[in-house]
Write an enzyme that holds these catalytic residues in place. Structure first.
Site, PDB file in Angstrom:
ATOM      1  N   CYS A   1       0.087   3.744   2.767  1.00 40.61           N
ATOM      2  CA  CYS A   1       0.565   3.182   4.042  1.00 40.61           C
ATOM      3  C   CYS A   1       2.049   3.494   4.227  1.00 40.61           C
ATOM      4  CB  CYS A   1       0.362   1.661   4.081  1.00 40.61           C
ATOM      5  SG  CYS A   1      -1.354   1.129   3.982  1.00 40.61           S
TER       6      CYS A   1
ATOM      7  N   CYS B   1       0.829  -1.211   0.000  1.00 34.09           N
ATOM      8  CA  CYS B   1       0.000   0.000   0.000  1.00 34.09           C
ATOM      9  C   CYS B   1       0.867   1.267   0.000  1.00 34.09           C
ATOM     10  CB  CYS B   1      -0.908  -0.055   1.228  1.00 34.09           C
ATOM     11  SG  CYS B   1      -1.749   1.473   1.646  1.00 34.09           S
TER      12      CYS B   1
END
Length: 132
Positions: A33, A30
């Site tokens: 993230c 991600c």
């Protein structure tokens, strides 16, 4: 302070054993993230009285499902075993500090009373129907 990795095996013990826990739901693949990770780590260095934890949603799909995580990163704050904040998205540092300040300022007696009232309202309807 270092960040703790939460798993389904240690989740209950760690979260119930700490009064104020910030949880970052994330995954290795991600991009947002990865952007939020350093912000989360820097914040953990500023607030050594708080527990910072991460849940890798790829390795812990049961925890992600239990908390209905649909988008990552998602930040959750748990105070005294009550989730008081949950929001998807990579927060900038100033926004994260603001959220922590708001969570610190909560009157947990009020929060507990509100939770109890909501539970009673849900359970009260069911009990009344059974009693009739």
């Amino acid at each position: 302070m270092s960040t703790v990795e939460l798993t389904k095996e240690n989740f209950d013990e760690i979260v119930s054993g700490n009064d104020f826990v910030l949880i970052d739901f994330w995954a290795e693949w991600c991009g947002p993230c990865k952007q939020f990770g350093p912000v989360f780590e820097r914040s953990s260095e500023k607030h050594d009285d708080l527990l910072y934890a991460k849940i890798n949603t790829e390795k812990e799909p049961e925890l992600a499902a239990a908390f209905e995580i649909r988008s990552i990163p998602t930040l959750m704050i748990v105070r005294e075993n009550i989730a008081v904040f949950a929001q998807p998205g990579a927060l900038p540092e100033t926004a994260l500090e603001d959220v922590i300040g708001q969570a610190r300022a909560l009157d947990m007696e009020e929060v507990r009373a509100s939770v109890a009232e909501a539970q009673q309202a849900q359970g009260g309807n069911g009990e009344q129907a059974q009693g009739e």
